[in-house]
Enzyme design. Structure first.
Site, PDB file in Angstrom:
ATOM      1  CG  ASN A 176      49.644  54.498  12.833  1.00 30.88           C
ATOM      2  OD1 ASN A 176      48.486  54.916  12.733  1.00 30.88           O
ATOM      3  ND2 ASN A 176      50.679  55.306  12.831  1.00 30.88           N
ATOM      4  CG  ASP A 201      42.126  50.286   9.853  1.00 31.87           C
ATOM      5  OD1 ASP A 201      42.083  49.048  10.031  1.00 31.87           O
ATOM      6  OD2 ASP A 201      42.477  50.790   8.780  1.00 31.87           O
ATOM      7  CD  GLU A 272      49.995  63.075  12.656  1.00 30.08           C
ATOM      8  OE1 GLU A 272      50.454  61.927  12.494  1.00 30.08           O
ATOM      9  OE2 GLU A 272      49.810  63.591  13.765  1.00 30.08           O
ATOM     10  CG  LEU A 273      47.743  64.364   5.487  1.00 31.22           C
ATOM     11  CD1 LEU A 273      47.604  65.170   4.224  1.00 31.22           C
ATOM     12  CD2 LEU A 273      46.567  63.413   5.674  1.00 31.22           C
ATOM     13  CB  CYS A 306      52.826  59.793  11.107  1.00 33.13           C
ATOM     14  SG  CYS A 306      51.344  58.963  10.534  1.00 33.13           S
TER      15      CYS A 306
END
Length: 535
Positions: A176, A201, A272-273, A306
């Site tokens: 992202n 990714d 970081e979730l 996020c």
């Protein structure tokens, strides 16, 4: 290119003109060859442009043996890199800053084509990386310098704290924010003297590879930053299981697995979730400013951020005015696919994200929620577009009430007093970011201190805290472990070593002193040091 706006036949959000440049004009075979030069892999994979669905590039993918080889080369290169002075390493970051500014058009094109963002939101991502580069480029020598501390016995004991690099950091970054969460997160690791083996990714591999190539141009030794590409379940564990420290940004579910693998080896990690971030609009808020802030905070990067806002708590006294203006502004947002400034909302990144967003909204609507605006895909703009959506009347057990949507969807809730708003905002296992809007900044800070999130913004959605890179940023609860930015953001990539030097007398009985005499002497010393307020 014209600045006019074409209104879609569906009478939904207007559409900004697409412009003449296409993906093939930017992602040429020559560019792909330049970015992938030296990248390991015997397999191949492709990524796609969210705006159109077309294939962007083909690139090499790694096996676990390739990851092991990347670590071997990184370890060899790290030793020489760590021997350079901190100032020499920091100078690389400052040169990188200038090179990115110089060549930003190519970077912004790649970010847009790989993520589906608008041009302005791609530029905001670039800004975030350059602020970090400047900060650590200037402050790293201070953060990492040897520090003297008061020893056990004043004058007799001297304590010095040194900071050594961890070694090779294993880093996994998501799609992202492919520049910020690859290059941006790696910069403090590099300036601290580490090497990095990174798995970005695959959807956004070109952006990460561009950042690596630009940092090498700035003076980073090529083997110090290894990028390995491939399937997450294959390459990801191999990266985690060989790192001297692990940095991960992604889902809470995957973060738990990363933490367990690192902990099993007694290796530290930063995670970081997810988040289900709340914005509180108090009864004394400036409504027009709060509306502007909500539009930015809920819909930047199509909500695929996020720290973006997914829950909006509005005081009942101002709810009607706020929602009227917020709905009007949201309905007027321009959707766009152009590689130029002008659009307000871009695309979702994948069919999976579109499915989650559609499912959350459709389920909420079926269970009684009201769609104030949006609530539908927009295939007339692009295959993965979804209108910015405001939901009212959301209640448990609707998934959108508690699960992270990660799309351009916000749920609105009314409250009667601040106690209620704080309790409801804290009523989630997540704790990443939150926002408070009020004309009284002292009141705003008091409310902020009661919110259980790693960052809180008063009269801003997320940018004020995130861009304040001298201060730490991270999550509480299921939103993660550790912090980026500031001293904590670079110290996590180091091992602290205390070197204590004792002079004249030992910390033990000496010169024929009995144990009882030594104990009596130390009793007097302890009382004296407390009286003198020594720390």
């Amino acid at each position: 290119m014209t600045d006019s706006v074409v209104v879609a036949p569906s009478d939904g959000n207007p559409v900004a003109p697409a412009g003449e440049r296409r993906a093939s004009d930017v992602v040429t075979p020559e560019l792909v060859a330049r970015l992938t030069a030296g990248i390991r892999g015997s397999g191949t994979d492709t990524n796609h442009c969210p705006f159109t669905g077309e294939v962007l590039a083909e690139f090499p993918t790694c096996s676990t043996d390739d990851v092991a080889a990347a670590y071997e080369d990184a370890r060899a290169a790290q030793r020489a890199w760590a021997e350079r002075s901190v100032r020499a390493r920091a100078a690389v970051l400052l040169r990188f800053h200038d090179l990115v500014l110089r060549d930003q058009d190519e970077l912004l094109d790649l970010i847009q084509l790989e993520t589906g963002k608008t041009r302005l939101q791609a530029h905001e991502e670039m800004q975030a990386v350059l602020v970090v580069a400047r900060h650590y480029g200037r402050k790293a020598p201070s953060y990492l310098r040897p520090r003297r501390h008061l020893g056990a016995v004043p004058l007799l004991t001297q304590a010095l704290v040194l900071r050594h690099p961890k070694g090779v950091v294993g880093h996994i970054s998501p799609w992202n924010y492919p520049f910020e969460l690859s290059a941006g997160d790696a910069l403090p690791a590099f300036v601290a003297g580490n090497a990095v083996v990174m798995k970005p990714d695959s959807q956004t591999a070109l952006t990460a590879l561009w950042g690596r190539r630009k940092l090498i141009e700035a003076g980073l030794p090529e083997d110090v930053w290894q990028i390995v590409l491939g399937e997450g379940p294959v390459v990801g564990p191999a990266v985690v299981e060989q790192g001297d420290y692990v940095s991960f940004t992604g889902s809470t579910r995957t973060g738990r697995d990363v933490a367990q693998r690192a902990a099993a080896r007694l290796v530290g990690s930063t995670l970081e979730l997810g988040g289900k971030n709340a914005m509180l609009v108090l009864d004394d808020a400036d409504i027009d400013k709060a509306v502007d802030g909500a539009v930015r905070s809920c819909f930047s990067s199509a909500g695929q951020l996020c720290i973006s806002i997914e829950r909006l708590y509005v005081h009942a006294a101002v709810a009607e005015e706020f929602l009227g203006k917020f709905t009007e502004r949201t309905r007027a947002m321009r959707l766009g696919t152009g590689l130029a400034y002008g659009a307000d909302l871009g695309s979702l990144v994948s069919a999976r994200q579109l499915e989650v967003v559609t499912r959350h909204v459709d389920e909420a609507r079926a269970k009684g929620a009201t769609v104030l605006t949006g609530g539908r895909p927009r295939p007339d703009v692009g295959p993965l577009f979804y209108e910015p959506t405001i939901l009212d009347g959301v209640e448990p057990p609707m998934a959108v009430c508690t699960e992270e949507t990660f799309g351009p969807v916000v749920s609105v809730y009314r409250f009667g007093d601040v106690e209620e708003a704080v309790d409801r905002a804290n009523g989630t296992p997540y704790g990443l970011n939150s926002s408070v809007w009020t004309r009284n900044t002292r009141r705003g800070r008091a409310v902020a201190a009661r919110l259980r999130t790693g960052t809180v913004n008063v009269n801003e959605g997320y940018a004020a805290a995130y861009a304040s890179v001298a201060a730490p940023m991270g999550g509480m609860g299921q939103s993660g472990l550790g912090r980026r930015h500031g001293a904590e953001g670079i110290w996590k990539y180091t091992e602290a070593q205390t070197v204590a030097t004792q002079r004249l007398l030992p910390l033990a009985p000496s010169s024929g002193m009995t144990d009882a005499g030594y104990a009596a002497l130390m009793n007097k010393g302890l009382r004296a040091m407390k009286t003198l307020r020594l720390r």
